[in-house]
Each structure stands twice: as C-alpha cells, then as structure tokens.
Motif scaffolding. Structure first.
Motif, PDB file in Angstrom:
ATOM      1  N   GLN A 186      -4.565  17.180 -22.256  1.00 27.03           N
ATOM      2  CA  GLN A 186      -3.272  17.730 -22.652  1.00 27.03           C
ATOM      3  C   GLN A 186      -2.961  17.431 -24.116  1.00 27.03           C
ATOM      4  O   GLN A 186      -2.304  18.229 -24.784  1.00 27.03           O
ATOM      5  CB  GLN A 186      -2.168  17.198 -21.747  1.00 27.03           C
ATOM      6  CG  GLN A 186      -2.261  17.719 -20.330  1.00 27.03           C
ATOM      7  CD  GLN A 186      -1.291  17.043 -19.381  1.00 27.03           C
ATOM      8  OE1 GLN A 186      -0.707  16.014 -19.686  1.00 27.03           O
ATOM      9  NE2 GLN A 186      -1.129  17.638 -18.207  1.00 27.03           N
ATOM     10  N   LYS A 187      -3.445  16.302 -24.620  1.00 27.76           N
ATOM     11  CA  LYS A 187      -3.237  15.931 -26.022  1.00 27.76           C
ATOM     12  C   LYS A 187      -4.229  16.620 -26.951  1.00 27.76           C
ATOM     13  O   LYS A 187      -4.123  16.499 -28.166  1.00 27.76           O
ATOM     14  CB  LYS A 187      -3.376  14.416 -26.195  1.00 27.76           C
ATOM     15  CG  LYS A 187      -2.287  13.614 -25.546  1.00 27.76           C
ATOM     16  CD  LYS A 187      -2.540  12.131 -25.754  1.00 27.76           C
ATOM     17  CE  LYS A 187      -1.507  11.295 -25.037  1.00 27.76           C
ATOM     18  NZ  LYS A 187      -1.780   9.855 -25.180  1.00 27.76           N
ATOM     19  N   GLY A 188      -5.210  17.303 -26.374  1.00 30.14           N
ATOM     20  CA  GLY A 188      -6.227  17.954 -27.183  1.00 30.14           C
ATOM     21  C   GLY A 188      -7.355  17.029 -27.585  1.00 30.14           C
ATOM     22  O   GLY A 188      -8.178  17.382 -28.432  1.00 30.14           O
TER      23      GLY A 188
ATOM     24  N   GLU B 242     -13.370  21.496 -18.399  1.00 26.47           N
ATOM     25  CA  GLU B 242     -12.354  21.983 -19.345  1.00 26.47           C
ATOM     26  C   GLU B 242     -12.516  21.314 -20.707  1.00 26.47           C
ATOM     27  O   GLU B 242     -12.489  21.982 -21.746  1.00 26.47           O
ATOM     28  CB  GLU B 242     -10.962  21.718 -18.781  1.00 26.47           C
ATOM     29  CG  GLU B 242      -9.858  22.222 -19.667  1.00 26.47           C
ATOM     30  CD  GLU B 242      -8.478  22.039 -19.076  1.00 26.47           C
ATOM     31  OE1 GLU B 242      -7.514  22.442 -19.746  1.00 26.47           O
ATOM     32  OE2 GLU B 242      -8.343  21.492 -17.966  1.00 26.47           O
ATOM     33  N   ALA B 243     -12.667  20.003 -20.722  1.00 27.47           N
ATOM     34  CA  ALA B 243     -12.822  19.283 -21.982  1.00 27.47           C
ATOM     35  C   ALA B 243     -14.136  19.664 -22.664  1.00 27.47           C
ATOM     36  O   ALA B 243     -14.177  19.906 -23.878  1.00 27.47           O
ATOM     37  CB  ALA B 243     -12.762  17.778 -21.733  1.00 27.47           C
ATOM     38  N   LEU B 244     -15.196  19.730 -21.881  1.00 21.48           N
ATOM     39  CA  LEU B 244     -16.503  20.062 -22.431  1.00 21.48           C
ATOM     40  C   LEU B 244     -16.527  21.476 -23.002  1.00 21.48           C
ATOM     41  O   LEU B 244     -17.189  21.739 -24.007  1.00 21.48           O
ATOM     42  CB  LEU B 244     -17.564  19.903 -21.336  1.00 21.48           C
ATOM     43  CG  LEU B 244     -19.024  19.875 -21.754  1.00 21.48           C
ATOM     44  CD1 LEU B 244     -19.281  18.770 -22.779  1.00 21.48           C
ATOM     45  CD2 LEU B 244     -19.907  19.684 -20.539  1.00 21.48           C
ATOM     46  N   SER B 245     -15.774  22.368 -22.401  1.00 21.64           N
ATOM     47  CA  SER B 245     -15.711  23.744 -22.883  1.00 21.64           C
ATOM     48  C   SER B 245     -15.221  23.804 -24.327  1.00 21.64           C
ATOM     49  O   SER B 245     -15.680  24.632 -25.114  1.00 21.64           O
ATOM     50  CB  SER B 245     -14.810  24.588 -21.983  1.00 21.64           C
ATOM     51  OG  SER B 245     -14.726  25.905 -22.467  1.00 21.64           O
ATOM     52  N   ALA B 246     -14.307  22.926 -24.678  1.00 25.36           N
ATOM     53  CA  ALA B 246     -13.785  22.906 -26.041  1.00 25.36           C
ATOM     54  C   ALA B 246     -14.814  22.363 -27.035  1.00 25.36           C
ATOM     55  O   ALA B 246     -14.819  22.756 -28.206  1.00 25.36           O
ATOM     56  CB  ALA B 246     -12.514  22.062 -26.098  1.00 25.36           C
TER      57      ALA B 246
END
Length: 134
Positions: free
Chosen positions: A5-7, A39-43
């Motif tokens: 959520q914090k990026g 989700e995190a890895l996608s970024a």
C-alpha cells in the motif's frame, strides 16, 4: 500488506519471500502471501510475477480461483504490464473456459488494452483469438 500500500514493492518482496517457503501450501495464509507477492513482484519484475502466479495456478489448481486471477490481472494491467496480464488471463481462460468471472476479466482487459494504445498488447490479444480483426 502495508508495504504494498505504501508502494514499497521491494520491501514487500523481501518480507514475503521467506514466509512463502514456510507457510503451508493450500492454506489461506499461503494464498494471501502468494497474491501479495505476485502484486509486489509485478511492479518490480512483471515477467517473474506472471511466471510465479501461473506456476501456482498449475500447482494449486483447486485453491487458486477465478477471483484470484481477476485480482492479479487487474493489478498487472493497472501497473501497465499488459502482456503479462494477458498471459495470466489466458491461463485462467483455459482453466475455466466458461467462468463468468474470467469472462469479466477478459472484457476488462480487452478494454484496457484498446484504451492503452499498446500495439504489442493489441497484436497479442488478436493472435490469441481474443480480439476480432478490428
């Protein structure tokens, strides 16, 4: 996950990876970690995120559900990773060809690809038979 959520995607990846190895596969906790990790890895690494999620779909066929595919595809598309989102959607479509949630995912992804102007993603959808000869 607060870090997502914090990026802080790199921080989320670092926090989740060791937990994935210790939490029982097939448990809700594992699924939550897997979705967050994807989700995190996608970024950070969308190709790896796609591969991890597709492998989980194959490995945990009875646990990953169409709503999970929808969530991951939407996150990837929102991050601008349309090619990877298409691959995850295609895997979901093949796993659940008649599922209404997957139909919605396909429709939303088609709209996202069309509005993006991403010629490569448009060509990919067309070559996979998900867009007519527009």
């Amino acid at each position: 996950m607060a870090l997502i959520q914090k990026g802080d995607f790199a921080g989320a990846i670092a926090a989740i990876e060791p937990k994935l190895a210790t939490v029982e596969k097939g448990s809700e906790a594992h699924k939550d970690l897997l979705i967050g990790y994807t989700e995190a890895l996608s970024a950070e690494n969308p190709g790896k995120a796609k591969d991890v999620f597709i492998a989980a779909m194959a490995d945990q066929k009875d646990f990953i559900v169409p709503a999970d595919v929808k969530y991951v595809v939407n996150r990837m598309a929102n991050q601008g990773h349309l090619s990877e989102a298409i691959d995850v959607m295609d895997t979901g479509k093949k796993a659940w060809p008649d599922d209404q949630t997957i139909a919605v995912v396909l429709d939303e992804l088609q709209k996202a690809v069309k509005s993006s102007g991403d010629a490569g993603a448009l060509d990919k959808l067309k070559s996979m038979g998900y867009l007519g000869g527009e």
